[in-house]
Design an enzyme around this catalytic site. Structure first.
Site, PDB file in Angstrom:
ATOM      1  N   HIS A  43       0.816  -1.212   0.000  1.00 20.54           N
ATOM      2  CA  HIS A  43       0.000   0.000   0.000  1.00 20.54           C
ATOM      3  C   HIS A  43       0.852   1.265   0.000  1.00 20.54           C
ATOM      4  O   HIS A  43       0.485   2.256  -0.631  1.00 20.54           O
ATOM      5  CB  HIS A  43      -0.975  -0.019   1.184  1.00 20.54           C
ATOM      6  CG  HIS A  43      -1.997  -1.122   1.073  1.00 20.54           C
ATOM      7  ND1 HIS A  43      -2.637  -1.689   2.148  1.00 20.54           N
ATOM      8  CD2 HIS A  43      -2.485  -1.781  -0.023  1.00 20.54           C
ATOM      9  CE1 HIS A  43      -3.474  -2.633   1.726  1.00 20.54           C
ATOM     10  NE2 HIS A  43      -3.400  -2.708   0.422  1.00 20.54           N
TER      11      HIS A  43
ATOM     12  N   HIS B  80      -7.634  -7.930  -7.864  1.00 16.73           N
ATOM     13  CA  HIS B  80      -7.960  -8.789  -6.714  1.00 16.73           C
ATOM     14  C   HIS B  80      -8.209  -7.835  -5.544  1.00 16.73           C
ATOM     15  O   HIS B  80      -7.309  -7.557  -4.753  1.00 16.73           O
ATOM     16  CB  HIS B  80      -6.810  -9.721  -6.364  1.00 16.73           C
ATOM     17  CG  HIS B  80      -6.437 -10.710  -7.434  1.00 16.73           C
ATOM     18  ND1 HIS B  80      -5.753 -10.364  -8.573  1.00 16.73           N
ATOM     19  CD2 HIS B  80      -6.648 -12.051  -7.512  1.00 16.73           C
ATOM     20  CE1 HIS B  80      -5.558 -11.452  -9.310  1.00 16.73           C
ATOM     21  NE2 HIS B  80      -6.084 -12.490  -8.699  1.00 16.73           N
TER      22      HIS B  80
ATOM     23  N   ASP C  65     -13.573 -12.664 -12.651  1.00 15.45           N
ATOM     24  CA  ASP C  65     -12.260 -13.295 -12.513  1.00 15.45           C
ATOM     25  C   ASP C  65     -11.156 -12.329 -12.945  1.00 15.45           C
ATOM     26  O   ASP C  65     -11.193 -11.751 -14.037  1.00 15.45           O
ATOM     27  CB  ASP C  65     -12.196 -14.562 -13.371  1.00 15.45           C
ATOM     28  CG  ASP C  65     -10.830 -15.191 -13.297  1.00 15.45           C
ATOM     29  OD1 ASP C  65     -10.413 -15.611 -12.211  1.00 15.45           O
ATOM     30  OD2 ASP C  65     -10.138 -15.239 -14.344  1.00 15.45           O
TER      31      ASP C  65
ATOM     32  N   ASP D 139      -2.978  -8.470  -7.225  1.00 23.17           N
ATOM     33  CA  ASP D 139      -2.626  -8.868  -5.856  1.00 23.17           C
ATOM     34  C   ASP D 139      -3.291 -10.203  -5.512  1.00 23.17           C
ATOM     35  O   ASP D 139      -4.200 -10.260  -4.683  1.00 23.17           O
ATOM     36  CB  ASP D 139      -3.087  -7.741  -4.898  1.00 23.17           C
ATOM     37  CG  ASP D 139      -2.696  -8.007  -3.467  1.00 23.17           C
ATOM     38  OD1 ASP D 139      -1.763  -8.791  -3.222  1.00 23.17           O
ATOM     39  OD2 ASP D 139      -3.340  -7.412  -2.577  1.00 23.17           O
TER      40      ASP D 139
HETATM   41  C1  LIG Z   1      -4.558 -10.553  -1.230  1.00 25.93           C
HETATM   42  S1  LIG Z   1      -6.265 -10.362  -1.348  1.00 25.93           S
HETATM   43  C2  LIG Z   1      -6.464  -8.751  -1.993  1.00 25.93           C
HETATM   44  C3  LIG Z   1      -6.150  -7.644  -1.057  1.00 25.93           C
HETATM   45  C4  LIG Z   1      -6.352  -6.251  -1.632  1.00 25.93           C
HETATM   46  N1  LIG Z   1      -5.737  -6.117  -2.940  1.00 25.93           N
HETATM   47  C5  LIG Z   1      -5.781  -5.196  -0.713  1.00 25.93           C
HETATM   48  O1  LIG Z   1      -4.630  -4.805  -0.895  1.00 25.93           O
HETATM   49  O2  LIG Z   1      -6.491  -4.758   0.184  1.00 25.93           O
HETATM   50  C6  LIG Z   1      -6.681 -11.321  -2.754  1.00 25.93           C
HETATM   51  C7  LIG Z   1      -8.160 -11.319  -3.089  1.00 25.93           C
HETATM   52  O3  LIG Z   1      -8.338 -11.900  -4.373  1.00 25.93           O
HETATM   53  C8  LIG Z   1      -9.560 -12.606  -4.390  1.00 25.93           C
HETATM   54  N2  LIG Z   1      -9.458 -13.556  -5.514  1.00 25.93           N
HETATM   55  C9  LIG Z   1      -8.872 -14.760  -5.538  1.00 25.93           C
HETATM   56  N3  LIG Z   1      -8.888 -15.275  -6.780  1.00 25.93           N
HETATM   57  C10 LIG Z   1      -9.483 -14.339  -7.591  1.00 25.93           C
HETATM   58  C11 LIG Z   1      -9.756 -14.263  -8.977  1.00 25.93           C
HETATM   59  N4  LIG Z   1      -9.405 -15.246  -9.805  1.00 25.93           N
HETATM   60  N5  LIG Z   1     -10.354 -13.152  -9.442  1.00 25.93           N
HETATM   61  C12 LIG Z   1     -10.714 -12.136  -8.603  1.00 25.93           C
HETATM   62  N6  LIG Z   1     -10.479 -12.164  -7.271  1.00 25.93           N
HETATM   63  C13 LIG Z   1      -9.862 -13.245  -6.760  1.00 25.93           C
HETATM   64  C14 LIG Z   1      -9.636 -13.229  -3.025  1.00 25.93           C
HETATM   65  O4  LIG Z   1     -10.966 -13.545  -2.668  1.00 25.93           O
HETATM   66  C15 LIG Z   1      -9.034 -12.127  -2.154  1.00 25.93           C
HETATM   67  O5  LIG Z   1     -10.045 -11.302  -1.619  1.00 25.93           O
END
Ligand SMILES: C[S@@+](CC[C@H](N)C(=O)[O-])C[C@H]1O[C@@H](n2cnc3c(N)ncnc32)[C@H](O)[C@@H]1O
Length: 278
Positions: free
Chosen positions: A18, A41, A138, A161
């Site tokens: 961040h 993500h 996705d 991420d």
């Molecule tokens: C590390 S966290 C993200 C944290 C966020 N970027 C932050 O910095 O606050 C990863 C997220 O990706 C989501 N996720 C996992 N696979 C995914 C996909 N194929 N497409 C979209 N989201 C996905 C998970 O549910 C999770 O909430």
């Protein structure tokens, strides 16, 4: 999908990601032209560190918990945004707090509960601004489908991420970067990755160096030697097409993080390296 970011919100990996994200966004906003930000993500958007999963793991105490008081100059902008948010802001909230009227933010989140929380908070929710949209979509598909930027915008910052639950997530990341870059070669792509064991990170760096993409820089922070595959020993941010000044700015940010969050264990350190020329 078992990963829930609430357990890890505000930990040192979040602080690193961040703090660098805030710098990247500010750097891109030096030009008045509108910017498209794609958060592939996105997570749940913001997190209550005093309750629920974050309180149970307490990871944030060794992260943002050590930065809030008298933050070093290199982290002041990031920490001030965190303070303004009240709860700990995930990437969508941080980005949204920095949006100008001419910018757009699109967030993708696949987990049904986190998507619902994000949507309730942001798109049409309490902190909503009209430039933000939230999709249950996705991430890897979105890198093809949501680029190039909509609405005539000609600049983009893409944050990738993933949760690294799947063993092939580094391969998905390399493929996703290639897909996004093919759709919008001038975009700035920032991908966070965990450093647990050395081998997967080394393989990813080699894959990116040999990918044919140009102008790639990595910023890495280690709390200890990356020898235990079960532990988050460090983390990195790989940036394709970094804005001018990124390498020089990332060093003091990482140094400040290490000074506050370092454990003094053997192998702690940081590095900012160019792995592909412009
Ligand atoms: C590390 S966290 C993200 C944290 C966020 N970027 C932050 O910095 O606050 C990863 C997220 O990706 C989501 N996720 C996992 N696979 C995914 C996909 N194929 N497409 C979209 N989201 C996905 C998970 O549910 C999770 O909430």
């Amino acid at each position: 999908m078992n990963y829930r970011h609430a357990f890890h919100a505000g930990n040192f990996g979040d602080c690193m990601k961040h703090a660098l994200l805030v710098w990247l966004l500010r750097a891109l906003q030096r030009k008045p032209a509108g910017l498209f930000v794609l958060d592939t993500h996105a997570g749940a958007g913001r997190y209550d560190l005093s309750a629920g999963p974050a309180e149970r793991t307490g990871e944030w105490r060794a992260g943002i918990g050590r930065l809030l008081d008298e933050p070093p100059a290199a982290l002041a902008d990031y920490v001030s945004l965190v303070r303004d948010c009240g709860l700990y802001p995930g990437s969508p909230m941080l980005i949204e707090a920095m949006l100008r009227p001419q910018d757009r933010l699109t967030c993708c989140e696949l987990h049904p509960e986190d998507h619902a929380t994000l949507r309730a908070t942001m798109a049409g929710g309490e902190t909503s601004v009209p430039q933000t949209s939230v999709h249950r979509r996705d991430a890897w598909e979105a890198l093809g489908g949501l680029l190039p930027p909509p609405g005539g915008l000609r600049r983009a910052l893409v944050l990738i991420d993933p949760p690294y639950e799947a063993t092939d997530e580094f391969s998905s990341l390399a493929a996703g970067l290639a897909r996004g870059h093919a759709r919008f070669p001038t975009g700035v792509f920032a991908a966070w990755y965990p450093i647990k064991h050395r081998a997967p990170v080394r393989a990813f760096r080699v894959a990116m160096r040999d990918s044919g993409l140009r102008d790639i820089v990595t910023a890495e922070l280690w709390l200890r030697e990356p020898l235990d595959a079960a532990r988050l020993n460090g983390c990195g941010l790989l940036v394709v097409n970094p804005p001018f000044g990124f390498m020089a700015a990332a060093e003091p940010i990482l140094a400040a993080l290490l000074a506050r969050l370092g454990t003094g264990e053997a192998g702690q350190g940081f590095a900012v390296e160019r792995i592909a020329d412009e």
